[in-house]
Design a protein around this motif. Sequence first.
Motif, PDB file in Angstrom:
ATOM      1  N   ASP A   1       0.848  -1.182   0.000  1.00 52.48           N
ATOM      2  CA  ASP A   1       0.000   0.000   0.000  1.00 52.48           C
ATOM      3  C   ASP A   1       0.887   1.236   0.000  1.00 52.48           C
ATOM      4  O   ASP A   1       1.574   1.493   0.981  1.00 52.48           O
ATOM      5  CB  ASP A   1      -0.909  -0.015   1.231  1.00 52.48           C
ATOM      6  N   PRO A   2       0.946   1.987  -1.094  1.00 56.68           N
ATOM      7  CA  PRO A   2       0.148   1.826  -2.314  1.00 56.68           C
ATOM      8  C   PRO A   2       0.687   0.695  -3.193  1.00 56.68           C
ATOM      9  O   PRO A   2       1.876   0.386  -3.142  1.00 56.68           O
ATOM     10  CB  PRO A   2       0.317   3.176  -3.012  1.00 56.68           C
ATOM     11  N   PRO A   3      -0.197   0.081  -3.996  1.00 57.54           N
ATOM     12  CA  PRO A   3       0.254  -1.026  -4.850  1.00 57.54           C
ATOM     13  C   PRO A   3       1.240  -0.554  -5.904  1.00 57.54           C
ATOM     14  O   PRO A   3       1.209   0.599  -6.343  1.00 57.54           O
ATOM     15  CB  PRO A   3      -1.043  -1.541  -5.477  1.00 57.54           C
ATOM     16  N   THR A   4       2.124  -1.453  -6.302  1.00 55.25           N
ATOM     17  CA  THR A   4       3.102  -1.126  -7.334  1.00 55.25           C
ATOM     18  C   THR A   4       2.526  -1.439  -8.710  1.00 55.25           C
ATOM     19  O   THR A   4       1.706  -2.348  -8.857  1.00 55.25           O
ATOM     20  CB  THR A   4       4.394  -1.925  -7.132  1.00 55.25           C
ATOM     21  N   PRO A   5       2.933  -0.709  -9.738  1.00 55.24           N
ATOM     22  CA  PRO A   5       2.378  -0.947 -11.072  1.00 55.24           C
ATOM     23  C   PRO A   5       2.842  -2.245 -11.717  1.00 55.24           C
ATOM     24  O   PRO A   5       2.173  -2.779 -12.589  1.00 55.24           O
ATOM     25  CB  PRO A   5       2.848   0.268 -11.876  1.00 55.24           C
ATOM     26  N   SER A   6       3.978  -2.771 -11.315  1.00 56.12           N
ATOM     27  CA  SER A   6       4.508  -3.981 -11.946  1.00 56.12           C
ATOM     28  C   SER A   6       5.177  -4.845 -10.888  1.00 56.12           C
ATOM     29  O   SER A   6       4.590  -5.103  -9.842  1.00 56.12           O
ATOM     30  CB  SER A   6       5.478  -3.607 -13.083  1.00 56.12           C
ATOM     31  N   ASP A   7       6.438  -5.267 -11.145  1.00 55.58           N
ATOM     32  CA  ASP A   7       7.150  -6.174 -10.236  1.00 55.58           C
ATOM     33  C   ASP A   7       8.231  -5.435  -9.454  1.00 55.58           C
ATOM     34  O   ASP A   7       9.317  -5.960  -9.219  1.00 55.58           O
ATOM     35  CB  ASP A   7       7.793  -7.307 -11.039  1.00 55.58           C
ATOM     36  N   GLU A   8       7.936  -4.215  -9.027  1.00 53.03           N
ATOM     37  CA  GLU A   8       8.953  -3.391  -8.372  1.00 53.03           C
ATOM     38  C   GLU A   8       9.398  -3.920  -7.028  1.00 53.03           C
ATOM     39  O   GLU A   8      10.429  -3.474  -6.496  1.00 53.03           O
ATOM     40  CB  GLU A   8       8.441  -1.951  -8.232  1.00 53.03           C
ATOM     41  N   THR A   9       8.650  -4.856  -6.444  1.00 48.04           N
ATOM     42  CA  THR A   9       9.096  -5.502  -5.205  1.00 48.04           C
ATOM     43  C   THR A   9       9.738  -6.854  -5.534  1.00 48.04           C
ATOM     44  O   THR A   9       9.409  -7.885  -4.941  1.00 48.04           O
ATOM     45  CB  THR A   9       7.941  -5.657  -4.204  1.00 48.04           C
ATOM     46  N   SER A  10      10.665  -6.818  -6.479  1.00 55.83           N
ATOM     47  CA  SER A  10      11.451  -8.004  -6.835  1.00 55.83           C
ATOM     48  C   SER A  10      12.825  -7.555  -7.302  1.00 55.83           C
ATOM     49  O   SER A  10      12.989  -6.455  -7.841  1.00 55.83           O
ATOM     50  CB  SER A  10      10.766  -8.822  -7.932  1.00 55.83           C
ATOM     51  N   VAL A  11      13.795  -8.415  -7.103  1.00 56.84           N
ATOM     52  CA  VAL A  11      15.166  -8.116  -7.550  1.00 56.84           C
ATOM     53  C   VAL A  11      15.285  -8.167  -9.071  1.00 56.84           C
ATOM     54  O   VAL A  11      15.886  -7.259  -9.671  1.00 56.84           O
ATOM     55  CB  VAL A  11      16.160  -9.062  -6.868  1.00 56.84           C
TER      56      VAL A  11
ATOM     57  N   LYS B   1      30.446  -1.856 -11.778  1.00 54.93           N
ATOM     58  CA  LYS B   1      29.675  -0.877 -11.038  1.00 54.93           C
ATOM     59  C   LYS B   1      28.309  -0.690 -11.695  1.00 54.93           C
ATOM     60  O   LYS B   1      28.130  -0.953 -12.887  1.00 54.93           O
ATOM     61  CB  LYS B   1      30.405   0.465 -10.991  1.00 54.93           C
ATOM     62  N   GLY B   2      27.342  -0.251 -10.891  1.00 60.58           N
ATOM     63  CA  GLY B   2      26.054   0.107 -11.467  1.00 60.58           C
ATOM     64  C   GLY B   2      26.257   1.152 -12.547  1.00 60.58           C
ATOM     65  O   GLY B   2      27.064   2.067 -12.387  1.00 60.58           O
ATOM     66  N   PRO B   3      25.562   1.038 -13.678  1.00 57.94           N
ATOM     67  CA  PRO B   3      25.817   1.931 -14.809  1.00 57.94           C
ATOM     68  C   PRO B   3      25.593   3.396 -14.466  1.00 57.94           C
ATOM     69  O   PRO B   3      24.575   3.758 -13.870  1.00 57.94           O
ATOM     70  CB  PRO B   3      24.842   1.439 -15.884  1.00 57.94           C
ATOM     71  N   ALA B   4      26.559   4.227 -14.851  1.00 55.55           N
ATOM     72  CA  ALA B   4      26.491   5.651 -14.537  1.00 55.55           C
ATOM     73  C   ALA B   4      25.361   6.347 -15.285  1.00 55.55           C
ATOM     74  O   ALA B   4      24.889   7.410 -14.856  1.00 55.55           O
ATOM     75  CB  ALA B   4      27.829   6.317 -14.867  1.00 55.55           C
ATOM     76  N   ASN B   5      24.932   5.772 -16.406  1.00 50.61           N
ATOM     77  CA  ASN B   5      23.876   6.398 -17.202  1.00 50.61           C
ATOM     78  C   ASN B   5      22.476   6.012 -16.748  1.00 50.61           C
ATOM     79  O   ASN B   5      21.485   6.443 -17.339  1.00 50.61           O
ATOM     80  CB  ASN B   5      24.051   6.041 -18.680  1.00 50.61           C
ATOM     81  N   TYR B   6      22.376   5.200 -15.694  1.00 52.99           N
ATOM     82  CA  TYR B   6      21.061   4.748 -15.247  1.00 52.99           C
ATOM     83  C   TYR B   6      20.316   5.880 -14.551  1.00 52.99           C
ATOM     84  O   TYR B   6      20.881   6.594 -13.715  1.00 52.99           O
ATOM     85  CB  TYR B   6      21.195   3.564 -14.292  1.00 52.99           C
ATOM     86  N   VAL B   7      19.050   6.057 -14.904  1.00 56.97           N
ATOM     87  CA  VAL B   7      18.208   7.087 -14.302  1.00 56.97           C
ATOM     88  C   VAL B   7      17.252   6.403 -13.327  1.00 56.97           C
ATOM     89  O   VAL B   7      16.406   5.600 -13.731  1.00 56.97           O
ATOM     90  CB  VAL B   7      17.420   7.860 -15.375  1.00 56.97           C
ATOM     91  N   VAL B   8      17.384   6.713 -12.065  1.00 56.56           N
ATOM     92  CA  VAL B   8      16.564   6.095 -11.029  1.00 56.56           C
ATOM     93  C   VAL B   8      15.137   6.626 -11.142  1.00 56.56           C
ATOM     94  O   VAL B   8      14.920   7.845 -11.135  1.00 56.56           O
ATOM     95  CB  VAL B   8      17.134   6.382  -9.632  1.00 56.56           C
ATOM     96  N   PRO B   9      14.133   5.740 -11.248  1.00 57.61           N
ATOM     97  CA  PRO B   9      12.752   6.205 -11.459  1.00 57.61           C
ATOM     98  C   PRO B   9      12.121   6.796 -10.204  1.00 57.61           C
ATOM     99  O   PRO B   9      12.607   6.609  -9.083  1.00 57.61           O
ATOM    100  CB  PRO B   9      12.025   4.935 -11.902  1.00 57.61           C
ATOM    101  N   ASP B  10      11.004   7.475 -10.409  1.00 55.49           N
ATOM    102  CA  ASP B  10      10.354   8.206  -9.324  1.00 55.49           C
ATOM    103  C   ASP B  10       9.776   7.305  -8.237  1.00 55.49           C
ATOM    104  O   ASP B  10       9.550   7.767  -7.120  1.00 55.49           O
ATOM    105  CB  ASP B  10       9.232   9.087  -9.877  1.00 55.49           C
ATOM    106  N   ILE B  11       9.520   6.028  -8.529  1.00 59.26           N
ATOM    107  CA  ILE B  11       8.948   5.136  -7.517  1.00 59.26           C
ATOM    108  C   ILE B  11       9.950   4.836  -6.408  1.00 59.26           C
ATOM    109  O   ILE B  11       9.583   4.397  -5.324  1.00 59.26           O
ATOM    110  CB  ILE B  11       8.440   3.831  -8.171  1.00 59.26           C
ATOM    111  N   ILE B  12      11.230   5.092  -6.669  1.00 58.45           N
ATOM    112  CA  ILE B  12      12.292   4.888  -5.673  1.00 58.45           C
ATOM    113  C   ILE B  12      12.450   6.162  -4.859  1.00 58.45           C
ATOM    114  O   ILE B  12      12.323   7.272  -5.376  1.00 58.45           O
ATOM    115  CB  ILE B  12      13.605   4.505  -6.374  1.00 58.45           C
ATOM    116  N   ASP B  13      12.738   6.009  -3.574  1.00 58.22           N
ATOM    117  CA  ASP B  13      12.846   7.163  -2.685  1.00 58.22           C
ATOM    118  C   ASP B  13      13.817   8.201  -3.253  1.00 58.22           C
ATOM    119  O   ASP B  13      14.894   7.853  -3.747  1.00 58.22           O
ATOM    120  CB  ASP B  13      13.331   6.704  -1.305  1.00 58.22           C
TER     121      ASP B  13
END
Length: 322
Positions: free
Chosen positions: A55-65, A279-291
Amino acid sequence: MKQYPYLLFLSIILIQCTKTVSTDPEVDPKIAPPGDEIRTYIFGHSLLKHDFEVDPPTPSDETSVPHWFVEFADSADIGYQVSGQYGFLPQHAMLPPTAQWGFDNVESPWDSDFQEFSEADFNSVLITAANFIQYKKAHEPYDGDASYTSPLASTLQITDWLVSQEPGIDIYIYENWPDMAAYISAFPPPNSEVDNYHEITQNEFHNWWVEYQDSLVAARPEQNIKMIPVGPIIAKLLVETPICEITFDALYEDDAPHGRPTIYFLAAMITYMGMTEEKGPANYVVPDIIDPLVRDNYQLLVDSTWAALSRFNFDDGASRVW
C-alpha cells in the motif's frame, strides 16, 4: 516470514547516521563487452520476489530483484533472462526445479513444462536460505518437518545437481536480511530498535552466512560458489550514507521484513554489481517510484557498494564474490 525462536540480544546498539562511508574501490571494475548475456535461475523466496500488493500497490514487479536487475543490465547493454521458484532450501532440494516466476519486463529462458533444465543454458544461479534459521549452525538439522536435512546438506544437493546439468555454472549465495520480529517491540519500531537491527544484520547474522559459505566451499572446492552480502550492505548504506534519512515506512512493509520498492532496488543494485563485477551503470536514471534520497545519491551508493564488495574476501585475500 514465519520464524523459529531466535536468540534474543540484550543490548541495544545505537548507531549514528554518519552519512560517511568508504567509497575507495579496491578492485577495478570489469568492463563487460556489449552483447554479454546473463541467464540466471533463482532458488528463492519473498526476499527476492515479493508478490503481495503493498500500500500503495506497485504498477509492476517493483518488489522483486529481477525487475530492477534487468534495468541495470539494459543500461549497460548486457542481456538478462531469469527464471525462478519459491521455497526454502529443503523444498528447493526436491529436484529438478520447476520454473514458477514471470516478470513483466524480463524474459524467461526456460519453460520447465517442456524443456530439460540443461536446455536453457543457464550460466548462473542464485540460492538463498531462509532468514529465520540463523539461531542454529548451517550444518545442524532444521527443526520441525525438515529435520532430516540441514541448510548445508540441502544446498549441496542443489549445487551437485546444478553442476551435473551445467558444468562450470556460477553459483551465487544471496545473503538476505534477518527476520525483524525478534528484535523489535512494535511495528513500526522505534529508531533505536531499527539501528540495533542493522547492527545485527552486519554482525551476528552476517557471520552465519560467512560460515555457511566457508562450509560449502570446503565441501565442494571444485564448484564456483560465491556469495553476495546483500543484506549487510543494505544495512551499511542505511546507516552510513544520506539514505539513513529515509523513513522506515518507505523501506519496509512488515516485520518479515518484506521491502517496498526501494529495498528491492538496493538489493538488485548490489546483486547486479556482484554478478557482473561491474559498477552500477552511470547512465542509469533512477525512477520516481524509488525514494528521492536514493535517486539523489545513486552514484555514492554505487561507489560505497563497490568498496564493500571489493573488501569482502577470504582470509587468503581471494574474493568471496568474484
